[in-house]
Design an enzyme around this catalytic site. Structure first.
Site, PDB file in Angstrom:
ATOM      1  N   THR A   1       0.858  -1.179   0.000  1.00 53.69           N
ATOM      2  CA  THR A   1       0.000   0.000   0.000  1.00 53.69           C
ATOM      3  C   THR A   1       0.899   1.237   0.000  1.00 53.69           C
ATOM      4  OG1 THR A   1      -0.009   0.387   2.383  1.00 53.69           O
ATOM      5  CG2 THR A   1      -1.542  -1.265   1.559  1.00 53.69           C
TER       6      THR A   1
ATOM      7  N   GLY B   1       6.325   0.914 -12.658  1.00 55.19           N
ATOM      8  CA  GLY B   1       5.444  -0.056 -13.324  1.00 55.19           C
ATOM      9  C   GLY B   1       5.121  -1.185 -12.372  1.00 55.19           C
TER      10      GLY B   1
ATOM     11  N   ALA C   1      11.964   0.883  -8.025  1.00 50.92           N
ATOM     12  CA  ALA C   1      11.063  -0.271  -8.195  1.00 50.92           C
ATOM     13  C   ALA C   1      11.849  -1.581  -8.098  1.00 50.92           C
ATOM     14  CB  ALA C   1      10.297  -0.172  -9.511  1.00 50.92           C
TER      15      ALA C   1
ATOM     16  N   VAL D   1      13.097   2.392  -3.799  1.00 49.56           N
ATOM     17  CA  VAL D   1      13.903   3.177  -4.733  1.00 49.56           C
ATOM     18  C   VAL D   1      14.101   2.361  -6.003  1.00 49.56           C
ATOM     19  CG1 VAL D   1      16.103   4.346  -5.103  1.00 49.56           C
ATOM     20  CG2 VAL D   1      15.143   4.232  -2.800  1.00 49.56           C
TER      21      VAL D   1
ATOM     22  N   GLU E   1       1.868   8.367  -8.374  1.00 52.46           N
ATOM     23  CA  GLU E   1       1.125   8.023  -7.162  1.00 52.46           C
ATOM     24  C   GLU E   1      -0.323   8.456  -7.427  1.00 52.46           C
ATOM     25  OE1 GLU E   1       2.495   6.958  -3.999  1.00 52.46           O
ATOM     26  OE2 GLU E   1       4.397   6.659  -5.040  1.00 52.46           O
TER      27      GLU E   1
ATOM     28  N   LYS F   1      13.065   9.201  -1.747  1.00 56.44           N
ATOM     29  CA  LYS F   1      13.972   8.147  -2.229  1.00 56.44           C
ATOM     30  C   LYS F   1      15.434   8.492  -1.933  1.00 56.44           C
ATOM     31  CE  LYS F   1      10.857   6.591  -5.858  1.00 56.44           C
ATOM     32  NZ  LYS F   1      10.492   6.712  -7.268  1.00 56.44           N
TER      33      LYS F   1
ATOM     34  N   GLU G   1      13.449  -2.819  -0.834  1.00 54.86           N
ATOM     35  CA  GLU G   1      14.173  -2.577  -2.084  1.00 54.86           C
ATOM     36  C   GLU G   1      13.358  -1.748  -3.074  1.00 54.86           C
ATOM     37  OE1 GLU G   1      16.595  -1.920  -4.163  1.00 54.86           O
ATOM     38  OE2 GLU G   1      17.639  -3.758  -3.618  1.00 54.86           O
TER      39      GLU G   1
END
Ligand code: ADP
Ligand code: ASP
Ligand code: MG
Length: 814
Positions: A554, A796, A610, A608, A666, A681, A605
């Site tokens: 979430t 993504g 993805a 930052v 977002e 990040k 992980e």
């Protein structure tokens, strides 16, 4: 001659009794057979219950009696459907005696151990009679002999001790003269030298069989039960437990002493010296190999042979600085317990002698405390020792193996496996022979502990991960699908068994300890209970499964606020939610502390880049002694998408809308466009590099228009993008004039961090960054000029889900 014993389940129904009879028929073709039987399954418990009720003046005892009666009469009618009058008459006669006895208990309001033995004996007396009569009715050569006439004991009721000289003679005399092929003997029952009915203790039919086998020096003893042997641990608790093919007498004794109910502990003793092997077999699956208990297994080199557990344990702790000086302290302590007939199952003593812990059955704890406190009344008054402390709801778990002594590190493995799963060890005992290491743990940790230890010592190669996922939107859904797809591969190739045991979205949640069937997870979730964040946590806590992992998919602060609770239960946390790690520094530090303290990794992980291995790489650099000097990065897939597509022939508003529609931003695009997301990040990277920093410390020069920055709602914000198109076009025009590309850049340098939109000149590594790609350049002591570069798709659903998945797998490789 062979001795076989059939337990309660084996003779628990007419169908099972038919199985027993066919096994006996088979055996008796080549040899004469002695068959010891238990009471019909569950009858001993029912007899005791009826007795208790009667003693308490509760007339419900009659109902229990009627059930007992019905069970037996049904079995007789099913086994001997014709001409059964004599058998029914005999059974009814015994039942009438039983009824009279219960009425007597009811009237006098008393159930002494002596009467209790008389009462429970009905179970075996009836079952043995019915089985023998059934065989006779089928023309088989069978007789029933009442073992009360053979097995003679002292008068310690409910757990009498055998007088072997009389007993062995009785058995030999009887069988020397017997001519039938099959002899049915009731197990468990016996008589005292004075002719009173006694019993050999709960589970004692195994013992009867061993006594007979030893007296007659037969070649082997077979214990037929409802499982295919002695298992590596209790198969009712650990699904992956498996039968041990061979085990030594000592090991079998230790396992049964510490709770492996499949064998009554004293059973080994009569056959041990004679080296009569014991076979454990399954009546319901006679072809299964079962377990052989003998001395042949001594050469086995497997260090741990089995794990067992005894529940309902209380721990008594005596402490006091004056203990050292109390003359005959241990003698007085153990004498007190022995006088009270309290059996001490486990003892540990601190080497300083300032404390001693005793494990006893919970039912004895109160009496033990009273007796010990009274014995040491004076010493307690003088504060030489403290009044005894009693802790209940505990259980003993024991690792057993003759060969443990030759292997180092067994207890290390034991404690680390338990510790990793937050199982608190209250006391430890290791026998001097090193055949056994026992730990005392909370009763409600037993299932987890047995599974963890079984995995550690018997399935070392597979690790089961129990995953709780919150948030099954875009990314969460992909994650579940990826897990579904890869499960088999992971199991076969990495020996990781992933089970999704909890799932939740904002409306519903569903749990399944055995693993939610991922083929229909959506339907199951839709039918689930009402979701609640706290409820989800409570379930994960109560399920108390080993290697539990909470996955936060979430972007919700309330979910992030629960991480400390999860970590405190040693539940690892895997999150793509950035809120926790970019919150106040002390909070981030606290999460790290909890993670260390409770052995529960916190992996993020995907915070930052993805799915790109950015944080893992950084952690590896730091762990191997490198030091980060500076970081330069393009970390926003969404801003990259926006500035790669925005030009003088497009509209800023349209591009932002498109980015939102494709899931790159977002839900609130301001979080991306204001630079807050990128600031979070770089903050996380700075912190992971070892720098204490907060979000406010990051310089953020916004590129949004004044009105865009001030907008109150998402809709208002979108409107400003339309209104301020000229502002955005001017940013583009300036970059174009300078032959530059617009990139949103995050920097960390010299302890300072900043985020800003920058014009990147041709030739710079950022210049050609396409689509939603991210790039991170680490300049470190080892990479001073040519940085370590990580580049690739940084946004993504699929890549984010695979990043989460990689974190989960990382926990499996731990
Ligand atoms: P019976 O009535 O045949 O004597 P028990 O109920 O006394 O059977 O013993 C068999 C049971 O022991 C099994 O059903 C199982 O639940 C339990 N058990 C506990 N530990 C073990 C173990 N290590 N191996 C096999 N069974 C075990
Ligand atoms: N029937 C007795 C009991 O349930 C003895 C036995 O089955 O071994 O304890
Ligand atoms: Mg048994």
């Amino acid at each position: 001659m062979k001795v076989l014993k059939f337990g309660g389940t084996s003779v628990g129904s007419s169908k099972n009794i038919n199985n027993v009879i066919s096994i006996l028929e088979d055996y008796s073709k080549s040899d004469s057979v002695i068959c010891v039987v238990s009471a019909v399954g569950g009858i001993t418990d029912k007899l005791l219950l009826a007795g208790k009720l009667a003693q308490n003046k509760d007339s419900e005892f009659l109902e229990v009696f009627n059930t007992i009666k019905e069970i037996h009469l049904n079995i007789v009618n099913e086994l001997i459907p014709n001409n059964n009058n004599n058998v029914i008459a005999f059974v009814n006669k015994r039942l009438e005696e039983l009824n009279n006895l219960l009425n007597g208990i009811f009237l006098i309001n008393e159930l002494s151990p002596k009467t209790s033995d008389k009462l429970v004996s009905f179970g075996e007396l009836l079952s043995s009679f019915i089985i023998a009569e059934t065989m006779k009715s089928r023309g088989l050569s069978a007789e029933r002999k009442n073992s009360q006439e053979l097995v003679i004991t002292n008068a310690i009721f409910t757990k009498a001790e055998v007088n072997y000289s009389i007993t062995n003679k009785n058995i030999k005399d009887y069988f020397n003269a017997a001519s039938q092929q099959v002899t049915i003997l009731p197990g468990f029952v016996s008589k005292s030298v004075n002719g009173e009915q006694t019993t050999l203790g709960r589970g004692g039919s195994d013992f009867t069989a061993a006594i007979v086998a030893a007296a007659l020096k037969v070649d082997q003893l077979e214990i037929w039960t409802d499982v295919s042997g002695m298992f590596t641990t209790n198969p009712k608790i650990v699904k992956h437990a498996y039968p041990i093919s061979e085990i030594s007498y000592q090991e079998a004794m230790e396992l049964s002493h510490f709770g492996a109910k499949v064998l009554y502990p004293p059973t080994v003793q009569p056959v041990l010296d004679l080296e009569i092997p014991i076979y454990i077999k399954n009546t319901l699956e006679p072809e299964a190999a079962g377990t052989k208990i003998s001395n042949d297994a001594l050469i086995s080199n497997k260090p741990v042979k089995g794990i067992s557990n005894i529940g309902n344990i209380a721990l008594l702790t005596l402490e006091g600085s004056g203990m050292v000086g109390i003359p005959g302290f241990s003698k007085r302590l153990f004498e007190t317990l022995s006088q009270e007939k309290i059996n001490v199952i486990l003892i540990t003593q601190a080497s300083s002698e300032h404390s001693i812990c005793l494990g006893v059955e919970a039912k004895d704890a109160k009496a033990a405390k009273e007796a010990i406190d009274s014995t040491f009344e004076n010493e307690i008054a003088l504060h030489k020792i403290e009044p005894i402390i009693v802790e209940g709801e505990l259980s003993i778990v024991a690792l057993v193996g003759d060969n443990m002594k030759n292997h180092q590190g067994i207890s290390g493995k034991l404690f680390s496996a338990l510790g990793k799963n937050n199982v608190n060890v209250r006391a430890i005992a290791q026998g001097a022979s090193e055949k056994n290491i026992s730990v005392v743990i909370a009763e409600n940790d037993v299932k987890k502990a047995l599974n963890v230890l079984h995995e550690q010592f018997f399935e070392a190669k597979t690790k089961q991960l129990n995953v709780f996922i919150t948030g099954v939107g875009n990314v969460g859904e992909r994650l579940v699908e990826q897990i579904k797809q890869q499960r088999k591969y992971l199991k076969e190739n990495l020996k990781i068994n992933i089970r999704v045991v909890g799932l939740s979205n904002s409306r519903k949640m569903v749990f399944n300890e055995g693993g939610i069937d991922l083929k229909s997870w959506k339907e199951q979730l839709a039918d689930g209970e009402q979701a609640s964040l706290q409820g989800f946590f409570e379930n994960a806590k109560t399920m108390n499964l080993r290697n539990s992992i909470f996955v936060d998919v979430t972007a919700n602060k309330n979910v992030a606020d629960l991480y400390p609770q999860y970590l405190r239960e040693s539940i690892s946390v895997v999150a793509c939610n950035k809120i926790a790690c970019s919150s106040e520094y002390f909070n981030y530090k606290e999460l790290k502390r909890l993670s260390l303290k409770y052995n529960a990794p916190l992996l993020f992980e995907t915070n930052v880049g993805a799915g790109l291995p950015v944080i893992d790489t950084l952690n590896n650099l730091i762990a191997s002694g490198d030091k980060v000097n500076s970081i330069q990065a393009v970390l926003s897939g969404s801003l990259n998408f926006v500035f790669n597509n925005f030009n003088d022939s497009t509209k800023f508003y349209d591009i932002v809308k498109q980015a939102a529609a494709e899931g790159y931003t977002e839900p609130d695009p301001r979080i991306d466009l204001s630079g807050v997301d990128v600031a979070r990040k770089i903050l996380i990277l700075a912190r992971e590099s070892g720098v204490e920093m907060n979000l406010e410390d990051i310089e953020n020069a916004p590129f949004l228009s004044e009105s865009g920055l001030k907008s109150d709602t998402v809709d208002d914000f979108y409107q400003t993008l339309i209104d301020d198109e000229a502002h955005y076009q001017s940013l583009y025009a300036s970059a174009k004039a300078n032959d530059c590309q617009l990139k949103y850049v995050a920097k960390f340098d010299n302890g300072k961090a900043s985020v800003s939109l920058q014009e990147i000149p041709n030739g710079h590594p950022f210049y050609n960054l396409e689509g939603s790609d991210n790039i991170v350049m680490f300049y470190t002591e080892r990479y001073p000029e040519q940085p370590m570069i990580i580049k690739g798709a940084g946004a993504g659903a699929d890549v984010t889900a695979s990043g989460l998945f990689a974190d989960i797998i990382r926990l499996g490789n731990d």
